[in-house]
Motif scaffolding. Structure first.
Motif, PDB file in Angstrom:
ATOM      1  N   THR A  68      18.866  18.347   0.518  1.00 26.52           N
ATOM      2  CA  THR A  68      19.558  19.613   0.749  1.00 26.52           C
ATOM      3  C   THR A  68      18.876  20.671  -0.105  1.00 26.52           C
ATOM      4  O   THR A  68      18.289  20.360  -1.146  1.00 26.52           O
ATOM      5  N   THR A  69      18.961  21.912   0.334  1.00 29.57           N
ATOM      6  CA  THR A  69      18.465  23.011  -0.495  1.00 29.57           C
ATOM      7  C   THR A  69      19.495  24.131  -0.506  1.00 29.57           C
ATOM      8  O   THR A  69      19.997  24.535   0.548  1.00 29.57           O
ATOM      9  N   GLY A  70      19.847  24.577  -1.720  1.00 27.55           N
ATOM     10  CA  GLY A  70      20.771  25.705  -1.859  1.00 27.55           C
ATOM     11  C   GLY A  70      22.171  25.303  -2.279  1.00 27.55           C
ATOM     12  O   GLY A  70      22.580  24.147  -2.162  1.00 27.55           O
ATOM     13  N   GLY A  71      22.869  26.293  -2.823  1.00 29.87           N
ATOM     14  CA  GLY A  71      24.269  26.116  -3.182  1.00 29.87           C
ATOM     15  C   GLY A  71      24.510  25.263  -4.414  1.00 29.87           C
ATOM     16  O   GLY A  71      25.603  24.718  -4.602  1.00 29.87           O
ATOM     17  N   THR A  72      23.483  25.145  -5.284  1.00 28.56           N
ATOM     18  CA  THR A  72      23.663  24.294  -6.472  1.00 28.56           C
ATOM     19  C   THR A  72      23.958  25.083  -7.746  1.00 28.56           C
ATOM     20  O   THR A  72      24.116  24.500  -8.811  1.00 28.56           O
ATOM     21  N   GLY A  73      23.996  26.397  -7.636  1.00 29.30           N
ATOM     22  CA  GLY A  73      24.094  27.241  -8.839  1.00 29.30           C
ATOM     23  C   GLY A  73      25.509  27.480  -9.325  1.00 29.30           C
ATOM     24  O   GLY A  73      26.411  26.668  -9.110  1.00 29.30           O
ATOM     25  N   LYS A 108      13.130  27.901 -17.581  1.00 31.43           N
ATOM     26  CA  LYS A 108      14.361  27.400 -18.210  1.00 31.43           C
ATOM     27  C   LYS A 108      15.556  27.537 -17.276  1.00 31.43           C
ATOM     28  O   LYS A 108      16.597  26.910 -17.473  1.00 31.43           O
ATOM     29  N   LYS A 109      15.385  28.377 -16.228  1.00 36.13           N
ATOM     30  CA  LYS A 109      16.479  28.565 -15.270  1.00 36.13           C
ATOM     31  C   LYS A 109      16.769  27.274 -14.500  1.00 36.13           C
ATOM     32  O   LYS A 109      17.764  27.185 -13.792  1.00 36.13           O
ATOM     33  N   ALA A 110      15.881  26.290 -14.619  1.00 34.97           N
ATOM     34  CA  ALA A 110      16.123  24.974 -13.986  1.00 34.97           C
ATOM     35  C   ALA A 110      17.479  24.421 -14.424  1.00 34.97           C
ATOM     36  O   ALA A 110      18.139  23.700 -13.674  1.00 34.97           O
ATOM     37  N   ALA A 111      17.897  24.783 -15.631  1.00 30.78           N
ATOM     38  CA  ALA A 111      19.176  24.295 -16.166  1.00 30.78           C
ATOM     39  C   ALA A 111      20.367  24.882 -15.417  1.00 30.78           C
ATOM     40  O   ALA A 111      21.498  24.400 -15.561  1.00 30.78           O
ATOM     41  N   LEU A 112      20.130  25.915 -14.608  1.00 31.27           N
ATOM     42  CA  LEU A 112      21.226  26.557 -13.882  1.00 31.27           C
ATOM     43  C   LEU A 112      21.529  25.878 -12.544  1.00 31.27           C
ATOM     44  O   LEU A 112      22.423  26.300 -11.815  1.00 31.27           O
ATOM     45  N   SER A 113      20.778  24.836 -12.228  1.00 29.13           N
ATOM     46  CA  SER A 113      21.088  24.074 -11.015  1.00 29.13           C
ATOM     47  C   SER A 113      21.956  22.878 -11.386  1.00 29.13           C
ATOM     48  O   SER A 113      21.642  22.127 -12.306  1.00 29.13           O
ATOM     49  N   ARG A 114      23.066  22.705 -10.634  1.00 27.07           N
ATOM     50  CA  ARG A 114      23.998  21.598 -10.895  1.00 27.07           C
ATOM     51  C   ARG A 114      23.747  20.451  -9.914  1.00 27.07           C
ATOM     52  O   ARG A 114      24.635  19.635  -9.644  1.00 27.07           O
ATOM     53  N   ALA A 115      22.530  20.395  -9.370  1.00 29.92           N
ATOM     54  CA  ALA A 115      22.171  19.431  -8.322  1.00 29.92           C
ATOM     55  C   ALA A 115      22.547  17.992  -8.665  1.00 29.92           C
ATOM     56  O   ALA A 115      22.493  17.579  -9.820  1.00 29.92           O
ATOM     57  N   ILE A 125      20.567  10.873  -1.100  1.00 26.81           N
ATOM     58  CA  ILE A 125      20.820  12.303  -0.899  1.00 26.81           C
ATOM     59  C   ILE A 125      20.445  13.032  -2.185  1.00 26.81           C
ATOM     60  O   ILE A 125      20.959  12.688  -3.262  1.00 26.81           O
ATOM     61  N   ILE A 126      19.559  13.998  -2.076  1.00 26.19           N
ATOM     62  CA  ILE A 126      19.143  14.751  -3.259  1.00 26.19           C
ATOM     63  C   ILE A 126      19.355  16.242  -3.007  1.00 26.19           C
ATOM     64  O   ILE A 126      18.867  16.793  -2.014  1.00 26.19           O
ATOM     65  N   ASN A 127      20.103  16.870  -3.897  1.00 28.67           N
ATOM     66  CA  ASN A 127      20.272  18.331  -3.834  1.00 28.67           C
ATOM     67  C   ASN A 127      19.086  18.998  -4.519  1.00 28.67           C
ATOM     68  O   ASN A 127      18.700  18.598  -5.619  1.00 28.67           O
ATOM     69  N   LEU A 128      18.552  20.015  -3.874  1.00 31.53           N
ATOM     70  CA  LEU A 128      17.504  20.829  -4.484  1.00 31.53           C
ATOM     71  C   LEU A 128      18.025  22.269  -4.581  1.00 31.53           C
ATOM     72  O   LEU A 128      18.887  22.662  -3.780  1.00 31.53           O
TER      73      LEU A 128
END
Ligand code: MTE
Length: 161
Positions: A68-73, A108-115, A125-128
């Protein structure tokens, strides 16, 4: 060959108000890990719609991996991890831990994804995250381990080399 479904999760994308660049970016990247596109769709940031799509796709015998891509923030409408968690049988935390740790060296914004990364119906299933740049950064980190992971999941490999 890893039979893959790509699910872009975006309110605007699903209404045709924003061109989806991330889904096609993932599709282009599939050759990097011997992936084959079996399904692609754009759906809105709605928990029930995401859950139903994930369950339906995970039941398909011709799909081993759902990206999936999106909606992880952190936005109110970002509910992809909640929908993924709600339908999961097992969690695979190491995948998303490694993605966040390694891609944080780029931003560092990688930390803002709750994937999340989970298993449902023998499907990984992997969230991106949602940006085209982010999906490639994240897939670069896991492309080498995906084939072995999928083989184990499908019971094709029982011994570790
Ligand atoms: N991860 C990587 N590797 N590269 C990025 O550019 N963007 C971050 C993060 N993860 C990013 C990333 C940003 S800015 C946000 S807000 C979150 O992913 C969530 O994105 P999403 O809501 O589109 O899923």
């Amino acid at each position: 060959m890893i039979n893959t479904a790509i699910l872009t999760i975006s309110d605007k994308g699903s209404k045709g108000k924003r061109e989806d660049l991330s889904g096609p970016q993932i599709i282009e990247f599939l050759t990097e890990f011997d992936g084959e596109k079996k399904y692609y769709d754009i759906i809105p940031d709605e928990v029930e719609i995401i859950k139903n799509s994930l369950i339906k796709l995970s039941k398909r015998k011709d799909i081993d991996l759902i990206l999936t891509t999106g909606g992880t923030g952190l936005a109110k409408r970002d509910v992809t991890p909640e929908a993924t968690r709600a339908i999961m049988e097992k969690e695979v935390p190491g995948i998303v831990e490694m993605i966040r740790r390694e891609t944080a060296k780029i931003t560092k914004k990688a930390a803002l994804s709750r994937a999340k990364a989970v298993i449902k119906n023998d499907t990984l299933i992997i969230n991106l995250p949602g940006s085209p740049k982010a999906v490639i950064e994240c897939l670069e980190i896991i492309k080498d381990i995906l084939p072995h992971g999928i083989q184990i999941l499908k019971g094709e490999v029982t011994q570790h080399s």
